[in-house]
Design a protein around this motif. Structure first.
Motif, short mmCIF file in Angstrom:
data_model
loop_
_atom_site.label_atom_id
_atom_site.label_comp_id
_atom_site.label_asym_id
_atom_site.label_seq_id
_atom_site.Cartn_x
_atom_site.Cartn_y
_atom_site.Cartn_z
N VAL A 175 1.05 -1.19 -0.18
CA VAL A 175 0.16 -0.02 -0.08
C VAL A 175 0.71 1.30 -0.12
O VAL A 175 0.51 2.17 -0.56
CB VAL A 175 -1.05 -0.10 1.16
N GLN A 176 1.82 1.47 0.75
CA GLN A 176 2.74 2.34 0.77
C GLN A 176 3.12 2.61 -0.53
O GLN A 176 3.54 3.68 -1.08
CB GLN A 176 4.11 2.04 1.82
N ALA A 183 -0.18 8.58 -6.56
CA ALA A 183 0.02 10.12 -6.37
C ALA A 183 0.53 10.63 -7.85
O ALA A 183 0.01 11.43 -8.46
CB ALA A 183 0.89 10.61 -5.22
N GLU A 184 1.74 9.81 -7.92
CA GLU A 184 2.40 10.18 -9.33
C GLU A 184 1.38 9.73 -10.76
O GLU A 184 1.44 10.69 -11.65
CB GLU A 184 3.62 8.92 -9.72
N ASN A 185 0.68 8.81 -10.78
CA ASN A 185 -0.37 8.63 -11.63
C ASN A 185 -1.19 9.86 -11.92
O ASN A 185 -1.52 10.25 -12.90
CB ASN A 185 -1.03 7.27 -11.27
N GLU A 214 -2.93 14.45 -14.82
CA GLU A 214 -3.13 16.13 -14.76
C GLU A 214 -2.21 16.61 -16.00
O GLU A 214 -2.87 17.50 -16.58
CB GLU A 214 -2.87 16.68 -13.45
N LEU A 215 -1.08 16.16 -16.24
CA LEU A 215 -0.18 16.77 -17.15
C LEU A 215 -0.95 16.29 -18.80
O LEU A 215 -0.72 17.03 -19.40
CB LEU A 215 0.98 16.02 -17.05
N LEU A 216 -1.69 15.13 -18.62
CA LEU A 216 -2.17 14.68 -20.05
C LEU A 216 -3.38 15.33 -20.13
O LEU A 216 -4.06 14.97 -21.05
CB LEU A 216 -2.28 13.26 -19.83
N VAL A 235 -10.57 9.19 -9.43
CA VAL A 235 -10.91 9.55 -8.14
C VAL A 235 -10.93 7.90 -7.44
O VAL A 235 -11.43 7.17 -7.86
CB VAL A 235 -12.35 10.12 -7.91
N ASN A 236 -10.52 8.04 -6.05
CA ASN A 236 -10.67 6.61 -5.45
C ASN A 236 -12.14 6.30 -5.30
O ASN A 236 -12.87 7.13 -4.91
CB ASN A 236 -10.17 7.15 -3.99
N ASP A 237 -12.31 5.11 -5.62
CA ASP A 237 -13.68 4.45 -5.57
C ASP A 237 -14.15 4.33 -4.31
O ASP A 237 -13.12 4.07 -3.42
CB ASP A 237 -13.70 2.93 -6.14
#
Lengths: 268, 162
Positions: free
Chosen positions: A77-78, A85-87, A92-94, A100-102
């Motif tokens: 999970v860590q 977060a990176e995803n 956002e860049l794309l 959103v978290n389900d």
């Protein structure tokens, strides 16, 4: 007799072709729910007896095993938190919609369809818990199916292995899309209309593609078990095994999807 | 006796409730195909024992209950059980004098017919895989009939259901 026959045929036609009888079913579920719960009692009692009378040692071993597992999962999970977060940053860049978290609710299976031809389960959450038609159902290993009938306190879900169920999938390795149709047996999915030239090999993981807007994207559906190219057939024969434990799970997850589109204002 | 109305309605209702419960009881995976048709069996008993009280209409309503509980198309089991009750009423005089094993053969045919109807209609409304296992429940039901007959007859006499 004739009256009854005509009445039943009419009822079947209306129920099969239209939605007029949905409220009738909804309220009839009030009558059916006690029986469905009652039929689950022996299983509950045997589980209770097992839990109560199992030896201390076996409980200790189980506890140790679970703790080890929890540590493993925690580590994963860590890593996942950083990755997601990176995803989100990359997405956002794309300029694509953010994931959103389900929102997930746990439900318990309180019954299975007594008819072995129909792969359906009855879960202990209904309209009063916010369950609606088409809600995806998962277990810890993968996608199980979707809700097809909602009662006030219980609802009925169709499993992905039912021969009348189909789910849009994607191969995790290369993104090839396909439709996985239930094979009528609890451990069989059939990928239909896969071109002979498509890059599918045994062991490929199938994830839900999210096309069709019914299932959330990226949940494991199954693993390809057989790929056969028959020159006499127009398409490759591809079979898969569902990842979810369709016949063993006790607790299932209901995924309330909140798909939020990113506004222009958010970006600027 | 003549001024006394029908008695023991609750016994009949309760027996159907038990049948529903048994029909929904989860079975282990390997035994799933052998689930007896409890509701059909109980209905058959009451039709043969009390044809003036339990008939086509009761069969229809009981079948509707099965449809609601199993989530099948409304009217599917209702029709098949009503037809079965109708045939049982036609045959009830003959069935009563049969010995138990011969009754069991008749039960095999009657339950088999009702299953055939369910099967044909389910095929019309949605595909079903074809396998011969489909007929196992009617055979199991026929084997259960003699025992069920003894139990239900005892209950009927004990609670004086007329």
């Amino acid at each position: 007799m004739v009256v009854v026959a005509v009445l039943s045929l009419g009822l079947m036609f209306v129920d099969h072709r239209t939605q007029y009888l949905s409220p009738v079913r909804y309220y009839a579920a009030y009558l059916a729910t006690p029986f469905q719960y009652a039929a689950n009692v022996p299983a509950d009692v045997s589980a209770w007896v097992y839990d109560t009378f199992s030896s201390r040692e076996s409980l200790l071993t189980e506890n140790a095993k679970l703790q080890a597992r929890a540590v493993l999962l925690q580590r994963r999970v860590q890593k996942l938190a950083a990755l997601s977060a990176e995803n989100i940053r990359l997405r956002e860049l794309l300029n694509s919609s953010s994931l959103v978290n389900d929102n997930v609710t746990v439900a318990e299976i309180i019954g299975v369809a007594p008819d072995p031809f129909r792969h359906e389960i009855i879960i202990n959450k209904g309209a009063k818990n916010g369950v609606f038609m088409g809600l995806p159902v998962l277990d810890a290993q993968g996608l199980m199916g979707q809700v097809i009938e909602v009662g006030p306190f219980v609802s009925r879900a169709l499993l992905i292995s039912d021969s009348s169920h189909a789910i849009p999938v994607q191969i995790n390795r290369n993104g090839v899309r396909a439709i996985a149709v239930g094979g009528g047996s609890l451990d069989l999915l059939v990928l239909t209309h896969v071109p002979d030239t498509a890059d599918v090999v045994e062991g490929d993981i199938l994830v839900s593609s999210g096309l069709g807007l019914r299932f959330p994207r990226g949940y494991p559906v199954g693993v390809v078990t057989r790929v056969q190219h028959d020159p006499g057939e127009s398409f490759a024969i591809v079979e898969a095994k569902p990842s979810a434990h369709l016949d063993r799970s006790r607790h299932v997850l209901l995924v309330f999807k909140e798909q939020k589109q990113l506004d222009w204002d958010d970006l600027n | 006796m003549s001024n006394q109305g029908p008695t023991g309605t609750w016994v009949i209702v309760f027996s159907f409730c038990v049948a529903y419960f048994l029909a929904l009881l989860p079975f282990p995976h390997w035994a799933e195909w052998g689930r007896p048709e409890w509701v059909a069996l109980v209905l058959l008993y009451w039709v043969i024992a009390l044809p003036h009280r339990v008939g086509v209409m009761t069969g229809w309503m009981v079948g509707l209950g099965v449809d609601v509980m199993e989530g099948s198309v409304l009217g599917l089991n209702a029709l098949s059980l009503a037809v079965m009750a109708y045939l049982a009423i036609l045959l009830h005089r003959r069935l009563r004098v049969f010995p138990a094993w011969q009754q069991a053969l008749a039960v095999l045919v009657l339950v088999g017919l009702s299953q055939l109807m369910v099967r044909v209609i389910s095929n019309l409304v949605g595909g079903m895989p074809s396998t011969m296992w489909y007929w196992v429940p009617s055979i199991v039901s026929a084997f259960l009939w003699p025992w069920l007959l003894v139990i239900l007859r005892f209950i009927r006499r004990r609670f004086v259901v007329t």
